[in-house]
Each structure stands twice: as C-alpha cells, then as structure tokens.
Write a protein that holds these residues in place. Structure first.
Motif, mmCIF file in Angstrom:
data_model
loop_
_atom_site.group_PDB
_atom_site.id
_atom_site.type_symbol
_atom_site.label_atom_id
_atom_site.label_comp_id
_atom_site.label_asym_id
_atom_site.label_seq_id
_atom_site.Cartn_x
_atom_site.Cartn_y
_atom_site.Cartn_z
ATOM 1 N N CYS A 1 0.979 -1.021 -0.123
ATOM 2 C CA CYS A 1 -0.026 0.053 -0.108
ATOM 3 C C CYS A 1 0.988 1.198 -0.138
ATOM 4 C CB CYS A 1 -1.477 -0.023 0.734
ATOM 5 S SG CYS A 1 -2.286 -1.199 0.863
ATOM 6 N N GLY A 2 1.799 1.660 1.176
ATOM 7 C CA GLY A 2 2.532 2.492 1.270
ATOM 8 C C GLY A 2 3.611 2.229 -0.196
ATOM 9 N N HIS A 3 4.666 1.281 -0.888
ATOM 10 C CA HIS A 3 5.705 1.982 -1.083
ATOM 11 C C HIS A 3 5.528 0.865 -2.638
ATOM 12 C CE1 HIS A 3 8.146 2.624 2.111
ATOM 13 N NE2 HIS A 3 7.297 2.132 2.411
ATOM 14 N N VAL A 4 3.882 0.484 -3.392
ATOM 15 C CA VAL A 4 4.302 0.397 -4.520
ATOM 16 C C VAL A 4 3.742 1.281 -5.709
ATOM 17 C CG1 VAL A 4 3.570 -1.601 -6.172
ATOM 18 C CG2 VAL A 4 4.317 -2.304 -4.103
ATOM 19 N N ASP A 5 3.864 1.808 -6.115
ATOM 20 C CA ASP A 5 2.983 2.394 -7.481
ATOM 21 C C ASP A 5 2.842 2.066 -8.593
ATOM 22 O OD1 ASP A 5 2.865 4.164 -9.484
ATOM 23 O OD2 ASP A 5 4.916 5.693 -9.174
ATOM 24 N N ARG A 6 1.379 2.110 -8.210
ATOM 25 C CA ARG A 6 0.731 1.674 -8.919
ATOM 26 C C ARG A 6 0.253 1.879 -10.353
ATOM 27 N NH1 ARG A 6 -4.811 0.144 -6.083
ATOM 28 N NH2 ARG A 6 -3.918 1.735 -5.279
ATOM 29 N N ALA A 7 -0.104 2.789 -10.443
ATOM 30 C CA ALA A 7 -0.601 4.056 -11.863
ATOM 31 C C ALA A 7 0.986 3.594 -12.389
ATOM 32 C CB ALA A 7 -0.456 5.542 -11.439
ATOM 33 N N LYS A 8 2.172 3.188 -11.750
ATOM 34 C CA LYS A 8 3.386 2.740 -12.664
ATOM 35 C C LYS A 8 2.826 1.518 -13.786
ATOM 36 C CE LYS A 8 8.234 4.090 -13.223
ATOM 37 N NZ LYS A 8 9.172 5.825 -12.633
ATOM 38 N N PHE A 9 3.204 0.727 -13.306
ATOM 39 C CA PHE A 9 2.583 -0.152 -13.245
ATOM 40 C C PHE A 9 1.313 -0.556 -14.261
ATOM 41 C CE2 PHE A 9 0.313 -5.078 -13.335
ATOM 42 C CZ PHE A 9 2.199 -5.051 -14.210
ATOM 43 N N ARG A 10 0.593 0.218 -14.045
ATOM 44 C CA ARG A 10 -0.431 0.122 -15.196
ATOM 45 C C ARG A 10 0.057 0.891 -16.483
ATOM 46 N NH1 ARG A 10 -6.384 2.839 -14.850
ATOM 47 N NH2 ARG A 10 -6.098 4.520 -14.711
ATOM 48 N N ASP A 11 0.295 2.347 -16.443
ATOM 49 C CA ASP A 11 1.100 2.230 -17.812
ATOM 50 C C ASP A 11 1.877 1.204 -18.486
ATOM 51 O OD1 ASP A 11 1.850 3.896 -19.272
ATOM 52 O OD2 ASP A 11 3.814 4.747 -18.373
ATOM 53 N N PHE A 12 3.187 0.843 -17.203
ATOM 54 C CA PHE A 12 3.777 0.062 -17.771
ATOM 55 C C PHE A 12 2.947 -1.412 -19.056
ATOM 56 C CE2 PHE A 12 5.750 -3.833 -16.838
ATOM 57 C CZ PHE A 12 7.123 -4.121 -17.258
ATOM 58 N N ALA A 13 1.729 -1.808 -18.167
ATOM 59 C CA ALA A 13 1.553 -3.211 -18.654
ATOM 60 C C ALA A 13 0.899 -2.353 -19.555
ATOM 61 C CB ALA A 13 -0.098 -3.432 -17.806
ATOM 62 N N LEU A 14 0.031 -1.124 -19.958
ATOM 63 C CA LEU A 14 -0.622 -1.337 -21.011
ATOM 64 C C LEU A 14 0.327 -0.388 -22.277
ATOM 65 C CD1 LEU A 14 -3.436 1.337 -19.193
ATOM 66 C CD2 LEU A 14 -3.694 -0.165 -20.636
ATOM 67 N N ARG A 15 1.392 -0.196 -21.830
ATOM 68 C CA ARG A 15 2.087 -0.268 -23.202
ATOM 69 C C ARG A 15 3.000 -1.822 -23.591
ATOM 70 N NH1 ARG A 15 5.713 4.883 -22.862
ATOM 71 N NH2 ARG A 15 4.549 6.376 -21.789
ATOM 72 N N LEU A 16 2.792 -2.364 -22.430
ATOM 73 C CA LEU A 16 3.456 -3.816 -23.542
ATOM 74 C C LEU A 16 2.613 -4.402 -23.915
ATOM 75 C CD1 LEU A 16 4.874 -5.655 -19.645
ATOM 76 C CD2 LEU A 16 6.297 -5.155 -22.269
ATOM 77 N N MET A 17 0.900 -3.966 -24.429
ATOM 78 C CA MET A 17 -0.204 -4.616 -24.845
ATOM 79 C C MET A 17 0.134 -3.877 -26.249
ATOM 80 S SD MET A 17 -3.320 -4.685 -22.372
ATOM 81 C CE MET A 17 -3.060 -5.295 -21.568
ATOM 82 N N ASP A 18 0.697 -2.733 -25.317
ATOM 83 C CA ASP A 18 0.939 -1.973 -27.259
ATOM 84 C C ASP A 18 1.664 -2.588 -28.634
ATOM 85 O OD1 ASP A 18 -1.156 -0.119 -27.337
ATOM 86 O OD2 ASP A 18 -0.421 1.222 -26.767
ATOM 87 N N LYS A 19 2.851 -3.354 -27.647
ATOM 88 C CA LYS A 19 4.117 -4.267 -27.872
ATOM 89 C C LYS A 19 3.455 -5.765 -27.910
ATOM 90 C CE LYS A 19 7.151 -1.231 -26.621
ATOM 91 N NZ LYS A 19 7.000 0.132 -28.321
ATOM 92 N N GLY A 20 1.933 -6.299 -27.652
ATOM 93 C CA GLY A 20 1.881 -8.156 -28.269
ATOM 94 C C GLY A 20 2.474 -8.847 -26.821
ATOM 95 N N ILE A 21 2.168 -7.915 -26.080
ATOM 96 C CA ILE A 21 2.763 -8.843 -24.455
ATOM 97 C C ILE A 21 1.290 -8.697 -23.521
ATOM 98 C CG2 ILE A 21 4.254 -8.728 -22.626
ATOM 99 C CD1 ILE A 21 4.970 -9.104 -25.127
ATOM 100 N N TYR A 22 0.584 -9.335 -22.671
ATOM 101 C CA TYR A 22 -0.445 -9.379 -22.224
ATOM 102 C C TYR A 22 -0.392 -9.311 -20.270
ATOM 103 C CZ TYR A 22 -5.371 -8.660 -21.103
ATOM 104 O OH TYR A 22 -6.689 -7.841 -20.377
ATOM 105 N N MET A 23 0.178 -8.587 -20.129
ATOM 106 C CA MET A 23 -0.068 -8.804 -18.706
ATOM 107 C C MET A 23 -1.328 -8.024 -17.851
ATOM 108 S SD MET A 23 3.939 -7.973 -17.392
ATOM 109 C CE MET A 23 4.975 -9.679 -17.733
ATOM 110 N N ASN A 24 -1.856 -8.592 -16.608
ATOM 111 C CA ASN A 24 -3.460 -7.826 -16.275
ATOM 112 C C ASN A 24 -2.446 -6.003 -16.083
ATOM 113 O OD1 ASN A 24 -5.005 -6.904 -13.764
ATOM 114 N ND2 ASN A 24 -5.879 -8.277 -15.060
ATOM 115 N N PRO A 25 -3.530 -5.266 -16.283
ATOM 116 C CA PRO A 25 -2.967 -4.180 -15.813
ATOM 117 C C PRO A 25 -2.376 -3.431 -14.151
ATOM 118 C CG PRO A 25 -4.083 -3.414 -18.151
ATOM 119 C CD PRO A 25 -4.305 -5.512 -16.507
ATOM 120 N N SER A 26 -2.666 -3.674 -13.269
ATOM 121 C CA SER A 26 -3.406 -3.986 -12.297
ATOM 122 C C SER A 26 -2.350 -4.947 -11.459
ATOM 123 C CB SER A 26 -4.948 -4.871 -11.441
ATOM 124 O OG SER A 26 -4.638 -4.645 -9.870
ATOM 125 N N ALA A 27 -1.448 -3.658 -10.085
ATOM 126 C CA ALA A 27 -0.075 -4.374 -9.696
ATOM 127 C C ALA A 27 -0.524 -4.738 -8.939
ATOM 128 C CB ALA A 27 0.442 -3.280 -8.892
#
Ligand SMILES: Cc1ncc(COP(=O)(O)O)c(C=O)c1O
Length: 439
Positions: A383-409
């Motif tokens: 809760c205090g130290h994981v940047d969830r918004a950044k992970f979502r950005d990461f996962a959505l960018r990966l989707m554009d490159k054909g890699i599917y990870m759930n965008p929720s950290a």
C-alpha cells in the motif's frame, strides 16, 4: 488502424455494466476500453482487431495448459456429444476425486463447487459448523472471494487509512454489506508472527478457523516468511481453530500439492479453483475426513445445480493427468518457465537501470513491482510503496507491443506449459523497450 475494442466498449457500455461482467476487467483496471479478445491458441491471445499477444495472465491462472490445448479440445468435443450437464452422480466425479485424494496428502475427501468464492463460502460455513465457533481470523490484503463475511481489507488503501498494525482498521470493501455480516471476522497483519500470536491469544479460542492464502497473491506475489505458515498451523492446533489454506490461486500451480506441499503444511481445510478446471468452472473444498463429514446431509448445507458439471470434470481430469504425466513434468515445466521469466525481467530491469523495479515470484507466478523498497513483504509495504499507476502504464504499453499482463499491480503473471523460451525472450525485448519509453 481499426479499433473494434473501442467500438465494442461503446456498445457494451449501453448494455453491460462498465462494458464487462467483472468490475476488474473494465475501465477500473484499463482506464478506458479493455481489449476485447476473440480467441486463444497455446500461449497466445488474439483480440478482435487481429492483434496477437503473448498471454501472461492465463485467465487469472485458470489455464496451466494454455489456450485450446489439444487434449482439452479433444475431451470437450467428445463429451459434449454425450450431454453437457446432468446434475446427477457421475463416474467421472468419483474418478477425479480419487485422483485428487491420491495427490493431496492432507485431503481425505472433496466436495466440488464451481468458483473459488462458492468453495470459500462453503468452507467458512463448514469451519463454523465443525467447531461450533463463530469467529474467522483473516489477513490484511488476502482475498477469499466476494461473499459478505469475508470481503474486508482486500483492497490497497492509503497507509493512513489502515490503522495500527496491531489493530488494523476494519475496512469493508463494498457497499451493500451489513456490518453484522463481518462482525465475527477478525483482521490480522500477515507475515508477522507476533501480530498473529497476539490475535490468537485474544480470539483463538473462539475462532472457527484461521484462513490464509499460502502466498499472498492478491497484492502481487508476496511469499510467506520462512516458518510463518508452519507457526500459524501450530497456533491453530494450540487454540483448536481449523487451519484453512485457501489455494484458489496457488493450487495445481506452484506444485502438484500447491503451497501445502511447498511449505510442508497439513491444513484442516483447503479450497481450490482456477487452475483446477483447466479453463472450465471448477472448484473444490477438501480436507480431513472428520472435518469434511460436516457437509453430510442434515449438518452443514452445501448445494449447487452446477456443482460437479460433467464437462468441467472431464476437463479437470485431463488437466490433472496431463500435468502429472512423466513424473509431474507439467508442474516442473511451469515452475522453470515462471522462474526464467522472472529472472529475465530482473536482468532487463538491471540493464536498463531507469526505474527501480523489484520482481517477486514463486515458481510459476511472478509480479513486477515499481517500488522504492528492496522487497515487498506484506500488504502495508504494498500500500505504501508500490506505484500502481506506473505499473498500469507499463502493462498498457506492453499490450501495444503484444505482451498481455493484467494492468493491475495487485494481480500477477503466470506461466503455462505452452509458453516457450522464445516467448520469454520476446517478452524481455518488449519490456526493455517499454522501460526506455516510460517517463
Ligand atoms: C485466494 C482466492 N480465493 C478465492 C478467490 C475467488 O475465486 P473466484 O474468482 O473463482 O470466485 C480468489 C479469486 O481471485 C482468490 O484469489
């Protein structure tokens, strides 16, 4: 480029709540339209616009054999011709139960259900019926389905909302739940022996069960501290509470015997779902014979029109046989691939050195945390130290490159037997590119 997902989302928003059928699949997770998928094959998913993805989500872990595995296609094609569901006793029901009891030393008997939530609901009622006690002890950040009594302290929250770690503020996770439904649910910090000893001294003698995920799987991947789960088991024995291991995520995933095998545990009650059905809805409650006897007629009620669906049971049987073949080669394979993928991400992140990343994994599961910590050890770290918004950005960018990870950290990635070394390498390349692109 066509964007059929966007237009389906717009159509779906008119007739489906948030355009989807589970809140976590829609805009809350994607920030807008999700990708609408058309089909899957092996380790690949294909969306309605014809884009191909290497799938690291695998239906939240439900697909240890990947998509459209030939053995599953064969059994479904054969058995559907003989009827989809009878809601009667079945030979395959006995066969699958025999396989399960044979492979899980802590399970004498099983009862089938359809989803993890249903299995957990039955297990809580059974624990209360068996012990004659009312309290349930659960942990911060652990999810055991969406039933009223247990849906609290499962979401990431600002640290300031959590209260003292010795006495977590009870946070109900949904409107529509009456407070009395959760009045007997005690919330404890996880991975902290002293916190558990304190809670057990206060409530252990009135507790029907202590319920835990074996690996915290709904805050990314957070393994138990060495000896922690064994101490929990001892405390349960000391206070006469049932030790309930919820293996909905970890069962038939981290090892043939799940976390119980991995950490040498003998839980009194277990629940399984997800991977068990190999892609069809299948879940189960299992446990010691004297505890499971509580589900006999006239004691603790557990019903269900779709329990032990025959198609799902046939698929479950094939999934188990395939994973167990050749001295459990399937389980070895998903473990090795999961570890290799986690190592690849560590390697790529170290090489890029642009973002502080921690990769945590156990066998076939892993998660990538954008965090200032060196290790995420519990819910409060998350809760205090994981940047969830950044992970979502990461996962959505990966989707554009054909890699599917759930965008929720809060979720995790998973390997299947059909992933390959080439998939790991391709995922590594895409991750390297995304890490360079990200602000
Ligand atoms: C540990 C755990 N238990 C229970 C459940 C509920 O399972 P289902 O989604 O099949 O109802 C989940 C789902 O994610 C889970 O992670």
């Amino acid at each position: 480029m066509a964007n059929t997902s966007q237009s389906l989302f717009e159509r779906g928003m008119k007739v489906l709540v948030e355009g989807v059928s589970s809140a976590s699949r829609g805009p809350a997770t994607f920030g807008g339209a999700p990708r609408y998928m058309s089909h899957g094959a092996g380790a690949r998913l294909y969306d309605v616009d014809g884009r191909e993805y290497i799938d690291w989500m695998m239906a939240f872990g439900a697909l240890p054999l990947g998509h459209a595995h030939p053995a599953i296609v064969e059994v479904v094609s054969r058995e559907i011709l003989r009827g989809s569901h009878f809601a009667t006793a079945l030979e395959v029901e006995v066969e699958v139960a025999e396989i399960l009891v044979g492979m899980l030393p802590h399970v004498d008997k099983v009862r089938f259900a359809n989803t993890g939530t249903e299995a957990c609901m039955a297990a809580f009622r059974l624990a209360r019926g068996h012990t004659g006690r009312r309290k349930i002890i659960k942990f911060e950040g652990h999810y055991h389905g969406w039933a009223d009594n247990i849906l609290l302290n499962t979401n990431p929250m600002p640290i300031a909302a959590l209260g003292h770690p010795n006495d977590p503020i009870r946070i109900c996770d949904s409107s529509g739940i009456p407070p009395e439904a959760q009045a007997d649910t005690i919330v404890c910090r996880w991975n902290d022996v002293e916190a558990l000893e304190r809670v057990m001294a206060l409530h252990g003698a009135q507790a029907a069960c202590v319920v835990t995920e074996g690996v915290m799987s709904n805050m990314g991947v957070i393994p138990p501290a060495p000896g922690y789960l064994m101490r929990m088991q001892e405390l349960c024995q000391q206070y006469g509470a049932l030790f309930y291991l919820d293996e909905t995520v970890t069962g038939f995933r981290l090892a043939a015997g799940g976390c119980a095998e991995l950490y040498g545990l003998t839980p009194d009650i277990v629940t399984y779902g997800k991977a068990l059905g190999g892609g069809l809805p299948m879940a189960m409650i299992g446990g010691r014979a004297d505890v499971m006897a509580g589900l006999e007629w006239g004691k603790v009620l557990h019903f269900g029109t779709h329990n032990a669906g025959r198609l799902a049971l046939h698929v479950t049987k094939v999934m188990l046989q395939t994973m167990l073949a050749d001295d459990q080669a399937g389980f070895r394979r998903i473990k090795n691939l999961g570890k290799a993928m986690a190592d690849e991400v560590r390697k790529v992140a170290k090489h890029s050195n642009r973002h502080k990343i921690v990769v945590q994994g156990v066998n076939s599961m892993f998660q990538i945390f954008f965090t200032d910590l060196d290790e995420v050890t519990d819910y409060r770290d998350f809760c205090g130290h994981v940047d969830r918004a950044k992970f979502r950005d990461f996962a959505l960018r990966l989707m554009d490159k054909g890699i599917y990870m759930n965008p929720s950290a809060t979720l995790h990635s998973l390997s299947s037997v059909v992933h390959t070394e080439a998939d790991i390498a391709a995922t590594g390349v895409a991750i390297a590119q995304v890490l360079e692109e990200m602000p």
